[in-house]
Scaffold this active site. Structure first.
Site, PDB file in Angstrom:
ATOM      1  N   GLY A 115       0.554  18.869  10.813  1.00 36.74           N
ATOM      2  CA  GLY A 115       0.750  19.381   9.464  1.00 36.74           C
ATOM      3  C   GLY A 115      -0.367  18.900   8.555  1.00 36.74           C
ATOM      4  N   GLN A 166      -4.742  17.018   0.935  1.00 31.32           N
ATOM      5  CA  GLN A 166      -5.369  16.114   1.897  1.00 31.32           C
ATOM      6  C   GLN A 166      -6.836  16.451   2.152  1.00 31.32           C
ATOM      7  OE1 GLN A 166      -1.771  16.401   4.699  1.00 31.32           O
ATOM      8  NE2 GLN A 166      -2.701  14.422   5.195  1.00 31.32           N
ATOM      9  N   LEU A 216      -2.353  12.111   8.746  1.00 30.53           N
ATOM     10  CA  LEU A 216      -3.805  12.182   8.899  1.00 30.53           C
ATOM     11  C   LEU A 216      -4.535  11.425   7.793  1.00 30.53           C
ATOM     12  CD1 LEU A 216      -4.132  15.914  10.011  1.00 30.53           C
ATOM     13  CD2 LEU A 216      -4.186  13.856  11.446  1.00 30.53           C
TER      14      LEU A 216
END
Length: 187
Positions: free
Chosen positions: A50, A55, A110
């Site tokens: 995801g 991000q 991440l």
């Protein structure tokens, strides 16, 4: 499509962006489709399941996800891991309802490389979003799908999964990520 740099919490400028609330998207157009394609390629390259637009530094309420839970295309076999790509696109995602029943799952992110910890979230949620074609979708989801959806929605609200942890565990995460990133730079 292009692979974008994923912001990480060890960088103060990145962290300042990650903590911001993303803005709603007005509609689906070519630039948004291009952004979602870049996000998907970036997520696959990382690799992850995801990715929220914030991000990669885009303060837009957009998420991509692929849990590898798609149906095998006719005549094709799943990957060695048994995963079949199933990319999903969420524009302006929201939670309409959440169950009282909770589900604990070990999450990673991440933007918080190589750190995993257990987070408790509602086991089932009713969600709404626009899909890649701009159609409004409402569905009830559970399991890993619900965990990932809620995790990515948190990103759009400036919340990281470590924000659900105790101060001690958050501090431990920050220390580990800083060490991980220093080791990557030295390599």
């Amino acid at each position: 499509m292009a692979i974008r740099r994923i912001l990480t919490i060890d960088n103060p400028a990145d962290l300042a962006i990650l903590k911001q609330v993303s803005k709603p998207v007005e509609g689906v157009d070519a630039s948004l489709l291009s952004l979602m394609d870049d996000m998907l390629e970036t997520m696959y390259d990382a690799p992850g399941i995801g990715l929220a637009a914030v991000q990669i530094g885009e303060l837009k309420r957009v998420v991509v996800m692929d849990l590898g839970d798609g149906p095998a295309p006719e005549g094709e076999e799943p990957t060695e891991e048994g995963r079949v790509p199933n990319p999903r696109f969420f524009i302006n995602p929201e939670v309409l309802w959440a169950s009282d029943e909770m589900f604990c799952y070990e999450e990673g992110c991440l933007s918080i490389p190589e750190y995993f910890d257990s987070v408790e979230r509602p086991a089932r949620v009713r969600v709404a979003y626009l899909n890649r074609e701009g159609e409004r979708i409402e569905e009830e989801i559970e399991g890993l799908y619900a965990v990932c959806y809620q995790h990515e929605l948190d990103h759009l609200n400036g919340v990281l999964f470590i924000d659900h942890l105790s101060r001690l565990r958050r501090d431990r995460a920050m220390t580990k990520v800083k060490k991980t990133m220093r080791m990557r730079e030295d390599a």
